[in-house]
Motif scaffolding. Sequence first.
Motif, PDB file in Angstrom:
ATOM      1  N   UNK A 294     -16.594  15.875  -0.411  1.00 14.14           N
ATOM      2  CA  UNK A 294     -17.261  16.576  -1.511  1.00 14.14           C
ATOM      3  C   UNK A 294     -18.486  17.333  -0.998  1.00 14.14           C
ATOM      4  N   UNK A 295     -19.259  16.682  -0.139  1.00 13.24           N
ATOM      5  CA  UNK A 295     -20.487  17.311   0.374  1.00 13.24           C
ATOM      6  C   UNK A 295     -20.185  18.574   1.158  1.00 13.24           C
ATOM      7  N   UNK A 296     -19.123  18.541   1.958  1.00 11.89           N
ATOM      8  CA  UNK A 296     -18.802  19.698   2.800  1.00 11.89           C
ATOM      9  C   UNK A 296     -18.181  20.848   2.002  1.00 11.89           C
ATOM     10  N   UNK A 297     -17.435  20.523   0.952  1.00  5.26           N
ATOM     11  CA  UNK A 297     -16.741  21.563   0.190  1.00  5.26           C
ATOM     12  C   UNK A 297     -17.535  22.104  -0.991  1.00  5.26           C
ATOM     13  N   UNK A 298     -18.494  21.323  -1.480  1.00  7.45           N
ATOM     14  CA  UNK A 298     -19.309  21.773  -2.610  1.00  7.45           C
ATOM     15  C   UNK A 298     -20.764  21.744  -2.170  1.00  7.45           C
ATOM     16  N   UNK A 299     -21.252  22.872  -1.745  1.00  8.82           N
ATOM     17  CA  UNK A 299     -22.596  22.939  -1.168  1.00  8.82           C
ATOM     18  C   UNK A 299     -23.667  22.810  -2.237  1.00  8.82           C
ATOM     19  N   UNK A 300     -24.824  22.329  -1.817  1.00  3.67           N
ATOM     20  CA  UNK A 300     -25.977  22.235  -2.707  1.00  3.67           C
ATOM     21  C   UNK A 300     -25.997  21.013  -3.593  1.00  3.67           C
ATOM     22  N   UNK A 301     -25.008  20.141  -3.477  1.00  3.73           N
ATOM     23  CA  UNK A 301     -24.942  18.945  -4.317  1.00  3.73           C
ATOM     24  C   UNK A 301     -25.324  17.703  -3.523  1.00  3.73           C
ATOM     25  N   UNK A 302     -25.712  16.684  -4.256  1.00  6.79           N
ATOM     26  CA  UNK A 302     -26.049  15.396  -3.655  1.00  6.79           C
ATOM     27  C   UNK A 302     -25.038  14.359  -4.136  1.00  6.79           C
ATOM     28  N   UNK A 303     -24.345  13.732  -3.200  1.00  8.21           N
ATOM     29  CA  UNK A 303     -23.349  12.713  -3.540  1.00  8.21           C
ATOM     30  C   UNK A 303     -23.961  11.347  -3.272  1.00  8.21           C
ATOM     31  N   UNK A 304     -24.005  10.517  -4.286  1.00  9.20           N
ATOM     32  CA  UNK A 304     -24.608   9.186  -4.187  1.00  9.20           C
ATOM     33  C   UNK A 304     -23.538   8.127  -4.398  1.00  9.20           C
ATOM     34  N   UNK A 305     -23.400   7.230  -3.446  1.00 13.21           N
ATOM     35  CA  UNK A 305     -22.417   6.155  -3.554  1.00 13.21           C
ATOM     36  C   UNK A 305     -23.113   4.851  -3.925  1.00 13.21           C
ATOM     37  N   UNK A 306     -22.297   3.824  -4.174  1.00 13.41           N
ATOM     38  CA  UNK A 306     -22.870   2.524  -4.519  1.00 13.41           C
ATOM     39  C   UNK A 306     -23.694   1.965  -3.372  1.00 13.41           C
TER      40      UNK A 306
END
Length: 488
Positions: A294-306
């Motif tokens: 997700x991080x590589x394909x959708x730039x500018x976003x922050x992905x937070x996991x558990x």
Amino acid sequence: MFGIYLKRELGRRKKAALVIALGLALGIALVITVNSVSAGMTQAQDKVLKSLYGLGTDMTVTKARTAPTSGSSGGPNFKFDAKSSSSSTQSSDRVQTQGGQALKSTLVTKVAAQKGVESAVGALSLNVTKVDGSFTQGKAQSSSGSNSGGGGQGQPGGGTSTGQPQVQGGGANFNVNSYSVAGVDVAHQGLGPLASMKITSGKTFTSAQTSTKAAVVSKSYAKEKKYKVGSTFKISGTKFTVIGIATPDSSESDTDVFIPLKLAQTLGDAKNQVTTIYVKATDSKQISTVKKEITSNISGTTVTTSADLASTVSGSLSTASSLATSVGKWLSIAVLVAAFLVAALLTSSAVSRRVREFGTLKALGWPSRNVTRQVVGESMVNGLFGGALGIALGVGAAYVVTAISPKLTAQVGSTTGGGGGMGGGPGGGGPGQQASQNTLEIALTAPVSLTTIALAVGLAVTGGLIAGAMGGWRASRMRPADALRSVS
């Protein structure tokens, strides 16, 4: 023959057998207790994360809020009309998106299409600040005084003069009420902010209520405002009806009101926008891989996991978890190793005191394997007895911990970019501070799993084998002549 001899020898050496069994029991009991408490810590952390995430959520996608432009203010502002009446009641709502910068709703579909993503749902977080009260106009009053001199202009012979008029009384009395609102996708409630809530009164949304002016409120907020199913309230002039009251699965909810996503977008002037995308992975073991995708394909976003959220958990829960994971496990391992060594040394010492016995048996024709089998058999019985006693002690200790249920606090810091707080409004901070630092209280339990019991049985067998191996090795090396030399 083997069984009869085994029973007789154990009966003759009850004290030695009991000491060996108790040593193993203490080590095994400690292992069970530490493992059970660690499992309770894991469950407590899961409850904390579920209260933030929602059931079934593996990660969230957000975007950090950009810095305000020069001359602009991200704080709330209120405008009231100036009216001529002496007492005028006025009310104004300020609705702001809360958390990170808003994302386009089309990103939800894009995230859902990523490899390893099972489903994705968007939600919009709002902060509503309501100010209501009244202005009271003051009254102009003039002060008067006497002139003792020769009279002022237009006042021959002296008299009374009027000073500048002064306003007395008047003012303003306003109440400020701030609460959080979540816009949920009513067609996919199994994922998102409402997933961690349980409806305890009324009902939840139906998939057709995308534009229905209905709301589900948290139990704590309903109690504060004395709302019941059927109660009504307004948000920025829009009237909502309470259709359900929800209780969080654990701790407290950070959201006070849940409304359909479409209506939340209208109220927050955020058409076709969301602030958070909740993601469920197809395989929970591949969460880190999906995060990179997700991080590589959708730039500018922050992905937070558990795992990222777990790193923000502090307080007594985090401290106790660290102790149970590091100090507790190492301590249990050290005690268990010591118990194994003590059992082995005691068994070996007992063999050395049975030189005459084993030497005589060999002289009568017993092969070394029979002598070894005898020692190992006795050690295995001691180990199994110690294991049973250790399981009983460990389960009892875990039951005591669960019965007491000590309270642990967990302070969870927000990993989202930027808060949507009140920004300088009355009270300062407001919900923005709640988003950055939430304090939750969790009751600790110590569940005992079948895996833990199986581990205890394995340790008991291992301890018996280690002790029997050392004792059997020493017994097998004895010669019949040793028995003759020991006869006085």
